[in-house]
Design an enzyme around this catalytic site. Structure first.
Site, mmCIF file in Angstrom:
data_model
loop_
_atom_site.group_PDB
_atom_site.id
_atom_site.type_symbol
_atom_site.label_atom_id
_atom_site.label_comp_id
_atom_site.label_asym_id
_atom_site.label_seq_id
_atom_site.Cartn_x
_atom_site.Cartn_y
_atom_site.Cartn_z
ATOM 1 N N GLU A 73 0.828 -1.210 0.000
ATOM 2 C CA GLU A 73 0.000 0.000 0.000
ATOM 3 C C GLU A 73 0.863 1.261 0.000
ATOM 4 O O GLU A 73 0.600 2.211 -0.748
ATOM 5 C CB GLU A 73 -0.920 -0.009 1.229
ATOM 6 C CG GLU A 73 -1.752 1.242 1.420
ATOM 7 C CD GLU A 73 -2.832 1.428 0.361
ATOM 8 O OE1 GLU A 73 -3.529 2.443 0.408
ATOM 9 O OE2 GLU A 73 -2.963 0.552 -0.528
ATOM 10 N N HIS A 76 2.682 1.944 -3.301
ATOM 11 C CA HIS A 76 1.724 2.532 -4.243
ATOM 12 C C HIS A 76 1.549 4.022 -3.967
ATOM 13 O O HIS A 76 1.494 4.844 -4.902
ATOM 14 C CB HIS A 76 0.383 1.795 -4.109
ATOM 15 C CG HIS A 76 -0.692 2.339 -4.992
ATOM 16 N ND1 HIS A 76 -1.777 3.047 -4.492
ATOM 17 C CD2 HIS A 76 -0.860 2.314 -6.332
ATOM 18 C CE1 HIS A 76 -2.558 3.409 -5.486
ATOM 19 N NE2 HIS A 76 -2.040 2.985 -6.611
#
Length: 338
Positions: A73, A76
Site C-alpha cells: 500500500e 503505491h
C-alpha cells in the site's frame, strides 16, 4: 520543448505502471494494509509503524493489516506521489513554453486538479473501507489522468495528413464512450470481487442467462459485500455484475473491431493494428482470468490492458480530430486568400 516532451512520456509510462500497481494492491487485498492516509498509522514508512502493525496482527491474525500488505500500500502511495510531482512539473513547463502551439498550459493545470481529486479518492478508498463506488471512482480517476497525459503528449506529435470522414470521427468518439462504460463495468466487477462469480465459459453458471439479482448487484451507494438491504451480497447479485461485464465485453469488442477496420480503410493502418493487437490481448486476458481462476499476475495485466486501450483510443480520437481541424483551417485560409 524537448524536456517537456520527455517528461510527458516518462510520466505517462509511470501512470500506466501506477494503474497496474494499484490493481495489484487491490487484488492482493492490500487496500487496507495501512488503515489511515496518507501515512501508515501516522508515520511515513512501514518500518516506523511496525509496532502498530504488529499489534493489529496480534489482535486479528486474519485481518487486512500485515507488514507485506502495508508495504504494498505504501509503495503505491509513494509512486503516486512521484507521479503527482511530475505532473506539477509538466504544468510548470507548459506555462514556460506557453507560446509554443504544442504546449497546453490550461489543460496541464486542469490535470493538477484531477490529480488532487484522485488523491482524495485514494484517501476515501481507505477511510470509507473500500466502498465499491469509491474504489471504482479511484480507478476511473487514474484512467482519466492517463487519458489527459496522452492528450498532452499527442499535441507534441506531428499532425496527420490523412483526410477522414466526419462519420469516422463520430464513430471513434462513440467507441471511446463504449470502452469507458465497459471499463467501468470491469472496475465494478473487480471492486465487488465478482470476477469468479461465473467460473465457466462461454456460459455463466451453466446457463447463457443465469439467475441474477441486478438490483442489488448494481446498487451503487453501499458498503463492500452487502446489498441495498444491508444483507450479505448474494451469489445472484455477484453473477449479475459478472454477466453484465461479459455482455459489455462482447459489445465493446464488436465496436472496437469495426473501428479498427474503419481506420484501416481510411489509411490509419498503424492505429488500426495497435487497436486490434491490444484488443485481442485484452480479450484473451479476460478469458484466461476465468479459465485459470483469477491468478494475480493475469488479473493485474487485465487492468493494464484496459489502460492500454484507453491510450490508443485517446490517440485515435485526437489524431482524427486534429486531422479534421487542420483540413478546416486549410479550407478557411484558402477561401480568404481567394
Amino acid at each position: 520543448m524537448n524536456t517537456y516532451r520527455k517528461l510527458l512520456l516518462a510520466t505517462l509510462a509511470m501512470t500506466f505502471a501506477l494503474i497496474v500497481l494499484g490493481a495489484y494492491v487491490r487484488l492482493s487485498d492490500a487496500g487496507l494494509g495501512c488503515p489511515d492516509w496518507p501515512g501508515c498509522y501516522g508515520h511515513a514508512t512501514v518500518t516506523q509503524a511496525s509496532d502498530h502493525i504488529s499489534a493489529a496482527q496480534e489482535a486479528d491474525p486474519h485481518g487486512p493489516v500485515t507488514f507485506a500488505k502495508a508495504w504494498k500500500e505504501m509503495i503505491h502511495r509513494y509512486f503516486a506521489g512521484i507521479v503527482g510531482l511530475c505532473i506539477v512539473g509538466i504544468a510548470a513547463l507548459a506555462w514556460r513554453n506557453r507560446r509554443d502551439p504544442a504546449a497546453s498550459p490550461w489543460l496541464a493545470t486542469a490535470l493538477i486538479g484531477v490529480v488532487g481529486l484522485q488523491a482524495m479518492f485514494g484517501k476515501w478508498t481507505v477511510t470509507m473501507l473500500l466502498k465499491p463506488a469509491i474504489v471504482t471512482g479511484h480507478l476511473i480517476g487514474g484512467l482519466t489522468v492517463l487519458a489527459l497525459l496522452v492528450c498532452l503528449y499527442a499535441r507534441t506529435l506531428a499532425p496527420s495528413r490523412i483526410t477522414v470522414s466526419p462519420a469516422l470521427r463520430l464513430f471513434a468518439m462513440s467507441a471511446f464512450v463504449v470502452l469507458a462504460a465497459q471499463i467501468t463495468l470491469g472496475g465494478w466487477v473487480s471492486t465487488n470481487y465478482a470476477a469468479l462469480a461465473c467460473s465457466d465459459l462461454p456460459t455463466c453458471r451453466g446457463a447463457w442467462v443465469p439467475e441474477m439479482d441486478i438490483a442489488n448487484g448494481f446498487h451503487v451507494i453501499r458498503e463492500l459485500g452487502v446489498g441495498a438491504d444491508g444483507e450479505t451480497l448474494t451469489i445472484e447479485a455477484l453473477t449479475a455484475i459478472h454477466w453484465m461485464h461479459r455482455v459489455g465485453a462482447v459489445i465493446a469488442t464488436l465496436v472496437l473491431v469495426s473501428l479498427a477496420f474503419g481506420l484501416r480503410r481510411a489509411g490509419h493502418a498503424a492505429l488500426s493494428t495497435a487497436l486490434l493487437v491490444i484488443l485481442v490481448l485484452q480479450v484473451l486476458l479476460g478469458l484466461a482470468n476465468v479459465w485459470f481462476s483469477l491468478p494475480l499476475p493475469l488479473a493485474a495485466a487485465h487492468n493494464g490492458g484496459a489502460a492500454a486501450l484507453v491510450i490508443v483510443m485517446v490517440l485515435i480520437n485526437y489524431r482524427l480530430r486534429a486531422t479534421a481541424q487542420q483540413r478546416y483551417s486549410g479550407v478557411f485560409h484558402e477561401s480568404h486568400a481567394a
